[in-house]
Design a protein around this motif. Structure first.
Motif, short mmCIF file in Angstrom:
data_model
loop_
_atom_site.label_atom_id
_atom_site.label_comp_id
_atom_site.label_asym_id
_atom_site.label_seq_id
_atom_site.Cartn_x
_atom_site.Cartn_y
_atom_site.Cartn_z
N PHE A 124 0.85 -1.19 0.00
CA PHE A 124 0.00 0.00 0.00
C PHE A 124 0.88 1.24 0.00
CE2 PHE A 124 -2.01 3.39 2.48
CZ PHE A 124 -3.13 3.62 1.70
N ARG A 125 0.58 2.18 -0.88
CA ARG A 125 1.32 3.45 -0.97
C ARG A 125 0.35 4.58 -0.68
NH1 ARG A 125 6.53 1.59 -1.14
NH2 ARG A 125 6.79 0.07 -2.79
N LYS A 126 0.52 5.22 0.47
CA LYS A 126 -0.36 6.32 0.87
C LYS A 126 -0.14 7.53 -0.03
CE LYS A 126 -2.37 8.56 4.78
NZ LYS A 126 -3.68 8.49 4.18
N ALA A 127 -1.23 8.20 -0.35
CA ALA A 127 -1.14 9.42 -1.16
C ALA A 127 -0.22 10.42 -0.47
CB ALA A 127 -2.53 10.02 -1.37
N ASP A 128 0.75 10.93 -1.22
CA ASP A 128 1.68 11.91 -0.67
C ASP A 128 1.61 13.23 -1.44
OD1 ASP A 128 3.00 11.32 -3.04
OD2 ASP A 128 4.74 10.41 -2.06
N GLY A 129 0.76 13.29 -2.49
CA GLY A 129 0.64 14.51 -3.28
C GLY A 129 1.77 14.70 -4.27
N LYS A 130 2.73 13.81 -4.28
CA LYS A 130 3.87 13.92 -5.19
C LYS A 130 3.90 12.70 -6.11
CE LYS A 130 6.31 16.55 -1.73
NZ LYS A 130 7.23 16.49 -0.64
N PHE A 132 2.68 9.69 -5.39
CA PHE A 132 1.39 9.01 -5.30
C PHE A 132 0.32 10.06 -5.00
CE2 PHE A 132 4.63 5.89 -4.07
CZ PHE A 132 4.41 4.95 -5.06
N VAL A 133 -0.36 10.49 -6.05
CA VAL A 133 -1.37 11.54 -5.93
C VAL A 133 -2.58 11.03 -5.16
CG1 VAL A 133 -2.84 13.12 -7.24
CG2 VAL A 133 -0.55 12.59 -8.07
N VAL A 134 -2.91 9.75 -5.35
CA VAL A 134 -4.01 9.12 -4.62
C VAL A 134 -3.47 7.86 -3.95
CG1 VAL A 134 -5.79 9.99 -6.19
CG2 VAL A 134 -4.74 7.77 -6.63
N ASP A 135 -4.23 7.32 -2.99
CA ASP A 135 -3.83 6.05 -2.38
C ASP A 135 -3.67 5.01 -3.49
OD1 ASP A 135 -3.89 7.14 0.13
OD2 ASP A 135 -5.78 6.21 0.72
#
Length: 164
Positions: A124-130, A132-135
């Motif tokens: 799982f890659r949490k959205a970071d705004g960079k 990964f824009v979304v989860d």
């Protein structure tokens, strides 16, 4: 009556709080074309992570895994010809063990297009705004030390079930 209600409420809240972030509904995306390919449900069953297809894009929803004819695996659909299974509603990911919150490994995925089995890791890659824009769910299929990742986007149950 209030005590029963509070116990049930606590249980439901704890399920939401303690659910692994990899669990839920996802839409797989082809890494080359960027097109949505399938809607998935990722869930735990008997302490291991599994995944089944809920809908497929640009195909009839009752299509069988025809190109996977003649294949079966001893630890998955033993003795069952994979080509007789429907793509939608079948578990194609199984037996992943939890490495840490949001990271699962040691299991397998079968490509329903060709029936080939690969080792599988899900992160799982949490959205970071960079990056990964979304989860995002990284689904990595591996053969030995080599592998390929797809990045799946978080979806609602309705969206994952309604690809056509």
């Amino acid at each position: 009556m209030k005590k029963i209600f509070l116990c049930v409420a606590f249980f439901l809240v704890s399920l939401c709080v303690f659910a692994d972030p990899a669990e839920g509904f996802w839409i797989s995306v082809d890494e080359n074309s960027g097109k949505e390919t399938a809607g998935w449900q990722i869930f735990q069953e008997n302490g291991v992570l599994c995944g089944k297809i809920l809908s497929v894009a640009e195909q009839a929803q009752d299509v069988k895994a025809f190109s996977a004819t003649g294949k079966s695996y001893s630890n998955f659909y033993d003795g069952v010809d994979i080509g007789t299974l429907f793509v939608v509603g079948t578990k194609w990911i199984w037996d992943l063990k939890n490495s840490s919150s949001g990271k699962w490994s040691g299991g397998f995925v079968i490509d329903p297009q060709n029936g080939k089995r690969y080792k599988c890791e899900i992160t799982f890659r949490k959205a970071d705004g960079k990056k990964f824009v979304v989860d995002t769910l990284e689904m990595r299929g591996k053969v030995g030390p080599f592998g390929r990742s797809q990045f799946w986007k978080k979806a609602s149950q309705e969206d994952a079930s309604s690809l056509k």
